[in-house]
Every structure is written in C-alpha cells, then in structure tokens.
Scaffold this active site. Structure first.
Site, mmCIF file in Angstrom:
data_model
loop_
_atom_site.group_PDB
_atom_site.id
_atom_site.type_symbol
_atom_site.label_atom_id
_atom_site.label_comp_id
_atom_site.label_asym_id
_atom_site.label_seq_id
_atom_site.Cartn_x
_atom_site.Cartn_y
_atom_site.Cartn_z
ATOM 1 N N GLU A 48 0.839 -1.188 0.000
ATOM 2 C CA GLU A 48 0.000 0.000 0.000
ATOM 3 C C GLU A 48 0.884 1.251 0.000
ATOM 4 O OE1 GLU A 48 -3.670 1.829 2.658
ATOM 5 O OE2 GLU A 48 -2.199 0.528 3.631
ATOM 6 N N LYS B 64 -9.641 2.566 -2.513
ATOM 7 C CA LYS B 64 -9.881 1.980 -1.192
ATOM 8 C C LYS B 64 -11.203 2.475 -0.617
ATOM 9 C CE LYS B 64 -7.477 1.559 3.295
ATOM 10 N NZ LYS B 64 -6.284 2.029 4.051
ATOM 11 N N CYS C 86 -5.524 -2.967 2.547
ATOM 12 C CA CYS C 86 -5.282 -2.863 3.983
ATOM 13 C C CYS C 86 -6.549 -2.960 4.837
ATOM 14 C CB CYS C 86 -4.497 -1.587 4.263
ATOM 15 S SG CYS C 86 -3.607 -1.601 5.845
#
Length: 250
Positions: free
Chosen positions: A38, A103, A137
């Site tokens: 990430e 995300k 994540c």
C-alpha cells in the site's frame, strides 16, 4: 500462476527512491504478477496534498516496469483526481492495460477518512484466466464487502499494517481465505515509516482451507496459484452454495 510480492521498506515520501529500490530488488525475479505494498511510492502518508500523484508518476512507473518484466504489477499509491485524493490500487498489465480500485474502507483511526475520498465499488480483474478481487489494507476488517459471490478466485490485499496489530492481520487473511473458498495473498510492508510505526515481515498467501502456500526468501514472498486444486476443493466442499444472500448499500 506465480505471484511474487516485495516486502518493501518504503522510503518516506521519496517516490524516485522507492522506484529505484523496487527495480533493484526485483531485478532477478520472475513472476506472472508482482505485488507492491500500500502506498508503495510514499509510505502511508496523510499529507495528501504533498505526496499525491498529479502526473501519474506511480502509474507510469508501474507501466514501465510491467512492460520491462513482461508481468502484471499491482500496488497502491496516493492519487489526486478532480480535486480529491484517493488511495488507489492499480493493476497494470504488460500491454499497459490499467485497472484500478479506490480503497473503500478508510482508516479513521489515523484520520485517513478526513483526507482521502472512499471508493464505492468492488473491482475484480480477470488475468490469465484467474479472477482477482482487489483490496487495500483496512478493507480486510470488513468481510461483507469481500464476500465471494462466485465471482472471484483470489483476493489481493496490499497493506501498511503495523507490527502492534499484526496478529489481527494474519488471522483475518486466513479467515477471508477459508470463508470465501479462495486464495488470499496479503502483502505488507516492512521497516519503519515517517510516523515511527514499526512493520514486521508478515506477508502470506493462504489456500482456501487456510493452508499457507507462500515461500519466502529475503524480502521476496512468492506463491503459485493452482486453479485445478482450487476447483477440486470447491467441488468437494460446496460451502459457498449455503452463503447468505444480501445487497450492499452505501
């Protein structure tokens, strides 16, 4: 299919330095897909106005190295678009075909939700006959969003997940593999970031039964995805047929 991830000690806010480091550490590696952590070009940074790509710097690097190594590359970077900032994971193919996912679950504990704009939709990539769900994540903590509706074979997670919470990272990766009857490859960074958070080596690839299938050497973690084995496992254990039906709502 072989997937190779780089446990990268990201240089804080140094794109050119990270690009060079990635090229050096992957120089002698071969794979069908390479995973990067990430925000691989900057570290997990809330200074979005300072570090976000405005001229597709990270994407252009991925296109370049993907073509050079004749392999797909996948990793996230901070991106500015139309006056908003996104934590965007790219999937770049050797012919420069680009797919991306923004995300969705922003890490409110660090204030990510105050700086970056969340994505809305799941993104699944079909590459060389294998369907990949792209995740970043904190998405890992939200199983509903990642639920397998018979539409993917593997999940790719890229992360900056600190050492102090690494137990949750490892348990949740295995859970996502088991509950979704899929491969799950989770790539974390290593080292220390600009906020003095420590990241330990904790990248994994789990098979659908929770078995670890990754092999590690130095900063390299690799796994071979065997679709025949996965199909046989799903045929024998048809747990997905009994899953709950639901609709996602914003």
């Amino acid at each position: 299919m072989k997937i190779t991830g780089l446990n990268l000690d990201i240089i804080w806010k140094n794109k050119k330095g990270n690009f060079q480091l990635i090229e050096e550490q992957l120089a002698h590696e071969e794979a069908d897909i390479f995973l990067l952590p990430e925000m691989f070009s900057t570290g997990f940074c809330m200074d979005a106005s300072e570090v976000s790509d405005r001229n597709e710097e990270s994407l252009e690097f991925l296109k370049k190295i993907s073509k050079e190594k004749n392999a797909a590359f996948c990793g996230s970077a901070p991106v500015e678009h139309a006056g908003k900032y996104y934590n965007r994971i790219f999937f770049v193919q050797p012919d420069s075909t680009v797919s991306f996912y923004d995300k969705r679950h922003l890490f409110s504990f660090s204030g990510e939700d105050k700086v970056y704009t969340p994505g809305r939709d799941r993104v699944i990539i079909n590459y060389k006959g294998i369907r990949f769900l792209l995740q970043v994540c904190y998405d890992l903590r939200f199983p509903v969003f990642a639920r397998n509706n018979d539409d993917y074979d593997a999940i790719l997670y890229v992360a900056n997940w600190p050492e102090k919470r690494v137990g949750a990272w490892e348990h949740l990766l295995k859970a996502r593999a088991i509950e979704n009857l899929s491969y799950v490859f989770g790539l974390n960074r290593i080292g220390t970031d600009g906020n003095n958070l420590l990241y330990q080596e904790s990248s994994h690839c789990f098979f659908a039964d929770g078995t670890e299938v990754a092999k590690k050497s130095g900063n390299i973690v690799s796994a071979v995805l065997d679709m025949d084995e996965l199909k046989d496992f799903r045929k024998h254990f048809q747990f997905l047929n009994d899953r709950d039906q639901f609709s996602m709502q914003d």
